[in-house]
Design a protein around this motif. Structure first.
Motif, mmCIF file in Angstrom:
data_model
loop_
_atom_site.group_PDB
_atom_site.id
_atom_site.type_symbol
_atom_site.label_atom_id
_atom_site.label_comp_id
_atom_site.label_asym_id
_atom_site.label_seq_id
_atom_site.Cartn_x
_atom_site.Cartn_y
_atom_site.Cartn_z
ATOM 1 N N THR A 226 -15.553 6.772 -0.260
ATOM 2 C CA THR A 226 -16.591 5.798 0.085
ATOM 3 C C THR A 226 -16.026 4.466 0.584
ATOM 4 O OG1 THR A 226 -16.659 5.081 -2.230
ATOM 5 C CG2 THR A 226 -18.225 6.778 -1.567
ATOM 6 N N LYS A 227 -14.723 4.236 0.358
ATOM 7 C CA LYS A 227 -14.140 2.942 0.724
ATOM 8 C C LYS A 227 -13.761 2.915 2.199
ATOM 9 C CE LYS A 227 -12.449 2.019 -3.939
ATOM 10 N NZ LYS A 227 -11.278 1.703 -4.781
ATOM 11 N N LYS A 228 -13.834 1.727 2.770
ATOM 12 C CA LYS A 228 -13.506 1.560 4.187
ATOM 13 C C LYS A 228 -12.327 0.602 4.334
ATOM 14 C CE LYS A 228 -18.156 2.493 5.914
ATOM 15 N NZ LYS A 228 -19.273 2.035 6.761
ATOM 16 N N LEU A 229 -11.558 0.849 5.390
ATOM 17 C CA LEU A 229 -10.355 0.059 5.630
ATOM 18 C C LEU A 229 -10.598 -0.858 6.817
ATOM 19 C CD1 LEU A 229 -7.466 -0.039 4.419
ATOM 20 C CD2 LEU A 229 -6.770 1.529 6.243
ATOM 21 N N GLN A 230 -10.352 -2.128 6.635
ATOM 22 C CA GLN A 230 -10.522 -3.103 7.709
ATOM 23 C C GLN A 230 -9.162 -3.480 8.273
ATOM 24 O OE1 GLN A 230 -13.556 -3.800 8.729
ATOM 25 N NE2 GLN A 230 -14.477 -2.648 7.018
ATOM 26 N N GLY A 231 -8.600 -2.589 9.091
ATOM 27 C CA GLY A 231 -7.295 -2.850 9.693
ATOM 28 C C GLY A 231 -6.147 -2.625 8.726
ATOM 29 N N PHE A 232 -4.911 -2.738 9.236
ATOM 30 C CA PHE A 232 -3.716 -2.611 8.395
ATOM 31 C C PHE A 232 -2.969 -3.939 8.448
ATOM 32 C CE2 PHE A 232 0.850 -1.267 8.070
ATOM 33 C CZ PHE A 232 0.822 -1.074 6.694
ATOM 34 N N HIS A 233 -3.000 -4.653 7.326
ATOM 35 C CA HIS A 233 -2.414 -5.987 7.316
ATOM 36 C C HIS A 233 -1.498 -6.227 6.118
ATOM 37 C CE1 HIS A 233 -5.425 -6.721 4.207
ATOM 38 N NE2 HIS A 233 -6.334 -6.214 5.052
ATOM 39 N N ASP A 234 -1.297 -5.186 5.292
ATOM 40 C CA ASP A 234 -0.541 -5.397 4.061
ATOM 41 C C ASP A 234 0.618 -4.400 3.954
ATOM 42 O OD1 ASP A 234 0.324 -6.225 1.634
ATOM 43 O OD2 ASP A 234 -1.510 -5.802 0.530
ATOM 44 N N ILE A 235 0.397 -3.313 3.214
ATOM 45 C CA ILE A 235 1.509 -2.410 2.930
ATOM 46 C C ILE A 235 1.017 -0.995 2.607
ATOM 47 C CG2 ILE A 235 1.532 -2.966 0.444
ATOM 48 C CD1 ILE A 235 4.610 -2.894 0.593
ATOM 49 N N PHE A 236 1.777 -0.013 3.072
ATOM 50 C CA PHE A 236 1.600 1.397 2.698
ATOM 51 C C PHE A 236 2.584 1.681 1.576
ATOM 52 C CE2 PHE A 236 -0.848 3.451 6.168
ATOM 53 C CZ PHE A 236 -1.335 4.557 5.485
ATOM 54 N N ILE A 237 2.120 2.305 0.494
ATOM 55 C CA ILE A 237 3.024 2.626 -0.608
ATOM 56 C C ILE A 237 2.873 4.087 -1.001
ATOM 57 C CG2 ILE A 237 3.605 2.194 -3.028
ATOM 58 C CD1 ILE A 237 2.720 -0.683 -2.659
ATOM 59 N N LEU A 238 3.986 4.814 -1.027
ATOM 60 C CA LEU A 238 4.032 6.168 -1.578
ATOM 61 C C LEU A 238 4.768 6.069 -2.905
ATOM 62 C CD1 LEU A 238 4.211 6.467 1.718
ATOM 63 C CD2 LEU A 238 4.532 8.879 1.146
ATOM 64 N N LYS A 239 4.101 6.417 -3.990
ATOM 65 C CA LYS A 239 4.663 6.246 -5.326
ATOM 66 C C LYS A 239 4.794 7.596 -6.025
ATOM 67 C CE LYS A 239 3.867 3.698 -9.657
ATOM 68 N NZ LYS A 239 2.932 2.781 -10.373
ATOM 69 N N ASN A 240 6.050 7.995 -6.293
ATOM 70 C CA ASN A 240 6.347 9.249 -7.006
ATOM 71 C C ASN A 240 5.640 10.453 -6.363
ATOM 72 O OD1 ASN A 240 7.835 7.765 -8.927
ATOM 73 N ND2 ASN A 240 5.968 7.356 -10.115
#
Length: 579
Positions: free
Chosen positions: A334-348
Motif C-alpha cells: 500500500t505504500k508509495k515511493l516519492q523518488g529515490f533520494h536516500d538509500i537502498f539497504i539489503l540486510k542479511n
C-alpha cells in the motif's frame, strides 16, 4: 460420498466463478428468457393436438382460425425470445470472458517471478484462451442450459402424465438406463481429456519456442530435430484425441440406438394399443411423442453436459488455479515511493530458486543516492539475481530490502518500478514498431525526445536509415535486429524513461569496442546525478564507477574502489587479469 462429491462440482465451480461475472442481471435475464421459451414450447403442441383431433378428424372447421392464430402467436413470441436470448447471451458472456482474461492477465503480472517461471508459456496461453472458453461454456451450458433442460424434464413429465399416465410411466422407465450407460464412459472420457489437455499445453509451449527461435534452429542445422520433436508431440496427441472422440461418440451412439429405435418403437406400439382401446386419441399420441422426444432430448442434453463437465473441469480448474487467492501472509503493498533520494539497504539477504541451494548468502549492502556502482563476478556468482532483488522481481527467502527506509514488499510495485530503469543483457522487445517499443515507458513522448534518447544510445542513424524509420516493425523479441541493435534500443528506452535509478546488466556486452566507447560516454553523461548499478565483465565499464562490488559464489568478497580492489582482492584480480 463419491456421488455427493460429484453433485457438488457445479455449485463449487459456480461459487468460484460467479463473483467474476459482471452485470449479473444479464444472467438472471437469460434464465427468465429460457423460462419463457420453456412455456412457449409447452403450449405450442396443444394447438397441434387440436388441429389433428378437432379439425382433421372431427371436421370442426370453425376451430381452424383460432388454432392457426394461436400457433402463429406462439411462433412470434418464440422468435422474439430467441432474438432476446442471442442479444443477452452475447452481452453476458462476452463481458464475462473479457473480465476473466483481464483478471488472469493481472494475476500473471502480480505473480511472484519464481512461480511464473515454473509455468510453460504454451500452458499460460492456453489458460488465457481455450480454458476461459470452457468457463464461458460452464455458464452457458452447465448452469443456464442445465436448469433449462431440467425444467423441461419436470414440466413435460407432468404433461405426459396428464396425456397418458400408462404410456408416460413406460417412457420414464427408459430414462435411468441413459444415465447408467454413460457413468463409466464419463469417468474415462474425463481422464483422457485431462491427459490431452496437459500434453497440448506442452505442445503449444514447444511451438511457441520453436517459432521464436527459428534463426537459431537454422544456424544450428536443427530443422530435422525440430521436425522430429513436432512429430513426437503429435504421436502422443493424435491417439489421445481419437480416444476422446471415441468415448464421446460411443456414448452418443449407444444412447441414439436405444432412444431412437428401441424406445420409440415400443412407445408407438403401446400407444397404438391405447388408441384401439379408445384410451388415447391419434392427436394425443402424436403430441405425446413431441413432448416425449423433447423430454428425451433434454435427458440427452443433461447427459452431454455431465460428460462435458468431466472434460471441461480440468480447464476450469486451471483458470481457477491462477485466480486463487495467494498467500494470506503476504504483506499488503500500500505504500508509495516519492523518488529515490536516500538509500537502498539489503540486510542479511539470502535467496534460493529451489528452496535448497542458495544463490546469494547473507548479503549486506547499502546503495546511496547518486552512487555509481559496478557489480562483478564470474558467471553464476549471483549478479543478475542481486539486481532482480533490488528491482523486487524476486523476494529474499531471508533478510530484508528497504528503500528510503521502506520495506520493498510493502511498496506498490508500480511505485518502485517508476524510479528504476533497467537494461538487460538480452532485452525484451515486442513484435511492434520501434516507436511502440520506445513509447512503452512514456506514451506521451514526442519525436524530439525519441531522437534525443536514440542519439544517446547511438542508434539514431540506424533507425533513420530504415525506410519506415520509427514505424519499422522489429519482429518477435526484436528478431529483425542484431543483438547489439537490440541493446542500444533498450538503452534508448531506458533513457526515455528518465528514472533516477538505473541498472545495466551487461547492457553493452554485444557492442563492438568503438560503439561501446561511444555509448559508454553517452551513458556517463546521461547518468550524471543518477544512481547507477552496472553489472559488467569488461574493465572499461567498471572503471567509470566509483565503487565496485565483487561477488563470488553468492558472497560479497569485495566492496571498494577499482584501484584498491586491484591491489587487495584476489578474486577481482583474477577476473580482469588479461584486460
Amino acid at each position: 460420498m463419491k456421488s455427493k462429491k460429484r453433485q457438488a462440482v457445479r455449485p463449487v465451480i459456480y461459487k468460484r466463478l460467479i463473483p467474476l461475472m459482471p452485470n449479473k442481471q444479464y444472467l438472471s435475464g437469460l434464465l427468465g428468457i429460457k423460462a419463457g421459451l420453456l412455456v412457449t414450447g409447452a403450449i405450442t403442441p396443444v394447438f397441434y393436438k387440436l388441429f389433428v383431433d378437432q379439425v382433421l378428424i372431427n371436421k370442426e372447421i370453425i376451430l381452424i382460425f383460432p388454432v392457426v392464430t394461436g400457433y402463429v402467436a406462439m411462433f412470434v413470441i418464440d422468435t422474439g425470445l430467441l432474438l432476446a436470448q442471442r442479444v443477452v447471451t452475447n452481452k453476458c458472456f462476452q463481458l464475462f470472458c473479457a473480465r476473466l482474461r483481464i483478471n488472469i492477465l493481472k494475476m500473471y503480472a502480480a505473480m511472484p517471478a519464481k512461480e511464473y517461471e515454473a509455468f510453460d508459456v504454451g500452458d499460460l496461453n492456453t489458460r488465457m484462451q481455450s480454458d476461459i472458453s470452457a468457463c464461458q461454456d460452464f455458464f452457458g451450458n452447465q448452469i443456464v442450459g442445465y436448469l433449462y433442460h431440467w425444467g423441461i424434464m419436470i414440466v413435460y413429465g407432468v404433461v405426459l402424465l396428464f396425456i397418458s399416465w400408462p404410456l408416460a410411466l413406460f417412457g420414464f422407465a427408459m430414462i435411468p438406463f441413459s444415465f447408467l450407460l454413460t457413468k463409466t464412459l464419463k469417468k474415462k472420457g474425463g481422464e483422457i481429456s485431462e491427459q490431452y489437455r496437459n500434453r497440448y499445453g506442452q505442445y503449444e509451449g514447444f511451438v511457441h519456442t520453436s517459432l521464436q527461435s527459428w534463426r537459431e534452429v537454422k544456424a544450428l542445422n536443427n530443422e530435422r530435430q525440430e521436425s522430429d520433436k513436432f512429430s513426437a508431440h503429435w504421436d502422443v496427441l493424435s491417439p489421445l484425441f481419437v480416444k476422446r472422440q471415441i468415448f464421446w461418440f460411443l456414448n452418443r451412439g449407444v444412447i441414439a440406438f436405444k432412444d431412437l429405435f428401441i424406445t420409440r418403437m415400443n412407445i408407438y406400439f403401446l400407444g397404438g394399443l391405447l388408441i384401439l382401446g379408445e384410451h388415447l386419441s391419434v392427436g394425443g399420441l402424436l403430441v405425446f411423442m413431441l413432448y416425449y422426444e423433447t423430454l428425451f432430448a433434454s435427458v440427452s442434453a443433461i447427459i452431454d453436459f455431465d460428460i462435458s463437465l468431466a472434460t471441461q473441469k480440468p480447464s476450469i480448474d486451471r483458470v481457477l488455479e491462477i485466480l486463487r487467492p495467494r498467500n494470506d501472509n503476504v504483506t499488503a503493498r500500500t505504500k508509495k515511493l516519492q523518488g529515490f533520494h536516500d538509500i537502498f539497504i539489503l540486510k542479511n539477504v539470502s535467496f534460493s530458486y529451489n528452496e535448497i541451494i542458495k544463490v546469494l548468502h547473507n548479503i549486506n549492502l547499502s546503495i546511496k543516492a547518486g552512487e555509481r556502482i559496478a557489480v562483478v563476478g564470474k558467471s553464476g556468482s549471483g549478479k543478475t539475481t542481486l539486481a532482480k532483488l533490488i528491482m523486487n522481481i524476486y523476494e529474499p527467502i531471508d533478510g530484508e530490502v528497504t528503500v528510503n527506509g521502506i520495506l520493498l514488499n510493502t511498496l506498490e510495485k508500480q511505485s518502485l518500478h517508476r524510479i528504476i530503469g533497467n537494461v538487460a543483457q538480452e532485452p525484451f522487445l515486442f513484435n511492434l514498431t520501434i516507436r511502440d517499443n520506445l513509447l512503452m515507458v512514456d506514451s506521451k513522448a514526442d519525436d524530439r525526445r525519441l531522437d534525443e534518447a536514440c542519439r544517446m544510445a547511438q542508434i539514431y542513424d540506424f533507425i533513420h536509415s530504415l525506410p519506415d524509420k520509427y514505424d519499422t516493425i522489429i519482429g518477435e523479441r526484436g528478431i529483425k535486429l542484431s543483438v547489439g541493435q537490440k541493446q542500444r534500443l533498450a538503452i534508448a528506452r531506458a533513457g526515455l524513461a528518465d528514472t533516477p535509478f538505473l541498472i545495466f546488466d551487461e547492457a553493452t556486452s554485444a557492442l563492438d569496442y568503438e560503439t561501446e566507447e561511444l555509448v559508454q560516454k553517452a551513458l556517463d553523461a546521461y547518468s550524471r546525478g543518477r544512481t547507477v548499478i552496472s553489472i559488467a565483465h569488461r574493465l572499461s565499464a567498471v572503471k567509470s564507477c566509483n565503487r565496485v562490488i565483487v561477488l563470488d559464489n553468492g558472497h560479497i568478497v569485495g566492496d571498494d574502489s577499482h584501484e584498491n580492489l586491484s591491489k587487495e582482492c584476489e578474486v577481482y584480480q583474477t577476473l580482469f587479469l588479461n584486460q
